[in-house]
Structure formats: structure tokens, C-alpha cells
Design a protein around this motif. Sequence first.
Motif, mmCIF file in Angstrom:
data_model
loop_
_atom_site.group_PDB
_atom_site.id
_atom_site.type_symbol
_atom_site.label_atom_id
_atom_site.label_comp_id
_atom_site.label_asym_id
_atom_site.label_seq_id
_atom_site.Cartn_x
_atom_site.Cartn_y
_atom_site.Cartn_z
ATOM 1 N N ASP A 62 -1.737 -61.250 -81.943
ATOM 2 C CA ASP A 62 -1.067 -62.400 -81.318
ATOM 3 C C ASP A 62 0.028 -61.877 -80.389
ATOM 4 O OD1 ASP A 62 0.516 -64.621 -80.679
ATOM 5 O OD2 ASP A 62 0.229 -65.551 -82.644
ATOM 6 N N ALA A 63 -0.244 -61.864 -79.092
ATOM 7 C CA ALA A 63 0.677 -61.267 -78.125
ATOM 8 C C ALA A 63 2.037 -61.959 -78.121
ATOM 9 C CB ALA A 63 0.061 -61.313 -76.725
ATOM 10 N N GLU A 64 2.057 -63.271 -78.212
ATOM 11 C CA GLU A 64 3.322 -63.993 -78.201
ATOM 12 C C GLU A 64 4.122 -63.708 -79.467
ATOM 13 O OE1 GLU A 64 6.573 -66.213 -77.427
ATOM 14 O OE2 GLU A 64 5.028 -65.473 -76.053
ATOM 15 N N ALA A 65 3.433 -63.616 -80.611
ATOM 16 C CA ALA A 65 4.119 -63.293 -81.862
ATOM 17 C C ALA A 65 4.711 -61.891 -81.804
ATOM 18 C CB ALA A 65 3.155 -63.416 -83.034
ATOM 19 N N VAL A 66 3.991 -60.951 -81.238
ATOM 20 C CA VAL A 66 4.503 -59.588 -81.106
ATOM 21 C C VAL A 66 5.771 -59.587 -80.265
ATOM 22 C CG1 VAL A 66 4.048 -57.308 -80.111
ATOM 23 C CG2 VAL A 66 2.276 -58.452 -81.449
ATOM 24 N N ARG A 67 5.743 -60.260 -79.134
ATOM 25 C CA ARG A 67 6.921 -60.319 -78.261
ATOM 26 C C ARG A 67 8.109 -60.938 -78.996
ATOM 27 N NH1 ARG A 67 10.047 -63.389 -76.039
ATOM 28 N NH2 ARG A 67 8.976 -65.212 -76.894
ATOM 29 N N ARG A 68 7.859 -62.042 -79.681
ATOM 30 C CA ARG A 68 8.939 -62.763 -80.356
ATOM 31 C C ARG A 68 9.528 -61.960 -81.511
ATOM 32 N NH1 ARG A 68 8.164 -65.354 -84.742
ATOM 33 N NH2 ARG A 68 5.932 -65.648 -84.334
ATOM 34 N N VAL A 69 8.679 -61.385 -82.367
ATOM 35 C CA VAL A 69 9.158 -60.659 -83.549
ATOM 36 C C VAL A 69 9.918 -59.398 -83.147
ATOM 37 C CG1 VAL A 69 8.428 -59.370 -85.600
ATOM 38 C CG2 VAL A 69 7.408 -61.591 -85.095
ATOM 39 N N PHE A 70 9.414 -58.659 -82.180
ATOM 40 C CA PHE A 70 10.124 -57.441 -81.760
ATOM 41 C C PHE A 70 11.455 -57.777 -81.103
ATOM 42 C CE2 PHE A 70 6.202 -55.297 -82.702
ATOM 43 C CZ PHE A 70 6.579 -53.992 -82.979
ATOM 44 N N ALA A 71 11.496 -58.886 -80.361
ATOM 45 C CA ALA A 71 12.769 -59.322 -79.771
ATOM 46 C C ALA A 71 13.766 -59.672 -80.861
ATOM 47 C CB ALA A 71 12.532 -60.519 -78.845
ATOM 48 N N GLU A 72 13.281 -60.293 -81.928
ATOM 49 C CA GLU A 72 14.147 -60.648 -83.057
ATOM 50 C C GLU A 72 14.683 -59.395 -83.744
ATOM 51 O OE1 GLU A 72 13.892 -63.088 -87.320
ATOM 52 O OE2 GLU A 72 12.320 -63.360 -85.800
ATOM 53 N N VAL A 73 13.829 -58.399 -83.913
ATOM 54 C CA VAL A 73 14.269 -57.146 -84.538
ATOM 55 C C VAL A 73 15.334 -56.464 -83.678
ATOM 56 C CG1 VAL A 73 13.547 -54.832 -85.234
ATOM 57 C CG2 VAL A 73 12.113 -56.802 -85.790
ATOM 58 N N GLU A 74 15.113 -56.410 -82.382
ATOM 59 C CA GLU A 74 16.091 -55.783 -81.491
ATOM 60 C C GLU A 74 17.422 -56.533 -81.531
ATOM 61 O OE1 GLU A 74 14.498 -55.370 -77.580
ATOM 62 O OE2 GLU A 74 13.306 -53.596 -78.099
ATOM 63 N N HIS A 75 17.360 -57.865 -81.602
ATOM 64 C CA HIS A 75 18.585 -58.654 -81.685
ATOM 65 C C HIS A 75 19.320 -58.379 -82.997
ATOM 66 C CE1 HIS A 75 21.325 -62.030 -81.125
ATOM 67 N NE2 HIS A 75 21.037 -62.414 -82.351
ATOM 68 N N THR A 76 18.571 -58.228 -84.090
ATOM 69 C CA THR A 76 19.169 -58.013 -85.405
ATOM 70 C C THR A 76 19.762 -56.626 -85.547
ATOM 71 O OG1 THR A 76 17.643 -59.592 -86.437
ATOM 72 C CG2 THR A 76 18.725 -57.990 -87.894
ATOM 73 N N TYR A 77 19.029 -55.606 -85.114
ATOM 74 C CA TYR A 77 19.431 -54.222 -85.352
ATOM 75 C C TYR A 77 20.080 -53.557 -84.142
ATOM 76 C CZ TYR A 77 16.728 -54.381 -89.691
ATOM 77 O OH TYR A 77 16.255 -54.695 -90.940
ATOM 78 N N GLY A 78 19.941 -54.184 -82.978
ATOM 79 C CA GLY A 78 20.524 -53.608 -81.776
ATOM 80 C C GLY A 78 19.594 -52.685 -81.026
ATOM 81 N N GLN A 79 18.835 -51.890 -81.743
ATOM 82 C CA GLN A 79 17.919 -50.941 -81.106
ATOM 83 C C GLN A 79 16.819 -50.534 -82.074
ATOM 84 O OE1 GLN A 79 19.823 -47.455 -79.493
ATOM 85 N NE2 GLN A 79 17.908 -46.482 -78.891
ATOM 86 N N ILE A 80 15.610 -50.380 -81.563
ATOM 87 C CA ILE A 80 14.503 -49.802 -82.322
ATOM 88 C C ILE A 80 14.385 -48.349 -81.891
ATOM 89 C CG2 ILE A 80 12.014 -49.836 -82.755
ATOM 90 C CD1 ILE A 80 12.117 -52.876 -82.211
ATOM 91 N N HIS A 81 14.610 -47.437 -82.808
ATOM 92 C CA HIS A 81 14.578 -46.009 -82.461
ATOM 93 C C HIS A 81 13.178 -45.424 -82.553
ATOM 94 C CE1 HIS A 81 18.775 -46.727 -83.909
ATOM 95 N NE2 HIS A 81 19.047 -46.042 -82.823
ATOM 96 N N VAL A 82 12.391 -45.918 -83.515
ATOM 97 C CA VAL A 82 11.048 -45.376 -83.745
ATOM 98 C C VAL A 82 10.088 -46.522 -84.017
ATOM 99 C CG1 VAL A 82 9.619 -43.843 -85.167
ATOM 100 C CG2 VAL A 82 12.033 -43.267 -84.753
ATOM 101 N N LEU A 83 8.899 -46.443 -83.439
ATOM 102 C CA LEU A 83 7.812 -47.371 -83.743
ATOM 103 C C LEU A 83 6.647 -46.585 -84.306
ATOM 104 C CD1 LEU A 83 6.154 -50.032 -83.605
ATOM 105 C CD2 LEU A 83 5.611 -49.427 -81.220
ATOM 106 N N ILE A 84 6.170 -47.000 -85.482
ATOM 107 C CA ILE A 84 4.975 -46.390 -86.070
ATOM 108 C C ILE A 84 3.870 -47.432 -86.042
ATOM 109 C CG2 ILE A 84 3.971 -45.345 -88.134
ATOM 110 C CD1 ILE A 84 6.796 -44.399 -88.872
ATOM 111 N N ASN A 85 2.915 -47.234 -85.144
ATOM 112 C CA ASN A 85 1.778 -48.145 -84.984
ATOM 113 C C ASN A 85 0.707 -47.787 -86.007
ATOM 114 O OD1 ASN A 85 2.364 -49.973 -82.752
ATOM 115 N ND2 ASN A 85 2.369 -48.159 -81.442
#
Length: 258
Positions: A62-85
Motif C-alpha cells: 500500500d503505497a499511501e500507507a507506506v508514505r504515511r507510516v514512515f512520515a509518522e515515524v520520522e515525526h516521532t523520532y526525528g530521523q530514521i538512521h537505518v532501514l532493514i527491508n
Amino acid sequence: MNIQGKVVVITGASSGIGAQTARLLSQRGAVPVLMARSTDKLEKLAEELGGGCRAYSLDVTDAEAVRRVFAEVEHTYGQIHVLINNAGFGLFEKFTDAPLSSFEEMMDVNYFGIVRCTKAVLPAMLQARSGHIVNIASMAGKMGSAKSSGYSATKHAVLGMTNSLRQELAGSGVNISAVNPGPIDTPFFDRADPSGTYVKNVSWFMLKPERVAAAIVRAVEKNRAEIDLPFIAGLGTKLYSLFPRLLDKSAQRLLNKK
């Protein structure tokens, strides 16, 4: 990268190597952010790990869900340092028997899921001139076998994208790795091999999730471009790429266990 205190997003974190990687990262002082469709398992794991660990329900198709959830994580934590796909699955079917939907679904999750999540984090990483992306591919992406045409194709795509993106990211401060495990003793095979035939035939060769999780963390800490597991399988794929016709019969005997 020193991962202590780093925010690490893990997709497919509800079980298997995703969950084990989260545990190892937490032990090493990182902050795992868990994503998967199975929220019950995620919340239990987040509670087990404690600290700043949080769980997010996410369907990587779900492309829109991915955009929304990652934006929420960045807002909460300030920065995503590592992504493990890590989100992915497999179906072991003969090409002639498999419906087109099997190929489409595996490609949508295993490959396009990685593309969607990577696109969600990469702009901020490039702006920060730091970050690391780890794509969980497979030895199946280097050497195909019977009943794996659809699954192997998705992992070939993951490796091709990873290697190409590494060239684009050179000098940007953002690193990217591929981890290519062989068969792992996880719930992956509940769907891929419901009869249990393949698991029975390769049980002696199967990797433990803890070993793969350690390799994933090592890829980040040591900035490893690629890690093959186990070593003997990685050596086998290198030999096969050099002498495909010579080794075809041997490969068939060793790999066609489904």
C-alpha cells in the motif's frame, strides 16, 4: 556505523529474522521500530523490548500507507538512521501450475515493497548525508531452482536494484547492503512449503535466525556491501556463474528438493 541510539526501522518484524534482528539491535543499544501486518505479534515484541521501541501496522504493498507510516515515524523520532527491508514471502510452485497472481503478489511484496519503503526514507537520509539501507535478498536471487521461478525472480530484482542504487549513492553518505541467506528455520516455510517436504530435505542445511540477524547487524556496523550465508552457498553461486553448464547437473541434484 555505531548503532547505539540509532533509530532502525525493520519491516516484516513480527517473526523470524525480523523479530530476531530487532532483539539483537535492542541488546546493542539501538531503537528498533517494528513494522508488519500482524499487529498482535508486533505489540508483544515491542513490549518485550521496551525502551523507545514502537510497533506500526504496515502493508508494504500500500503505497499511501507506506508514505504515511514512515512520515509518522520520522515525526516521532526525528530521523530514521537505518532501514532493514525484510518483509517478504515465497511460494514454491511449478511455473506451469502457478497462477499469474502468485508472480504478481510476490513481486509486489518482495520487490516493490522494498522500492516503496526505500523511497520513503531516502530523501531525508540524503539530506542528512547519512543512513544505511539493508535489503534482505536471498541466495535464490543468485541461483534459481525448480519451483522457485517466481520467488527467485523477485530476489534477482532486489539484488539488481540494490547494486544499481549503490552506484547512485556513492559519495552521498548513505550506504546500502544486500544480505543473501539460504534457507532459514522460520515461519517463512509455513506458506512456501505447507507439505513440509522441502524443510525435511534441507533441514541439515537450514540457518538459524540468530545467525542471519547477526549478519544483518554486521552489514550496518561494518558497512558491508553484500553478505552471503552460508559461506559454502556463496562460493557455490560464484562457481555456478563461471561454469553454469558444467555445474547444471550438480546444481539440480543439490537444489531441487521441493
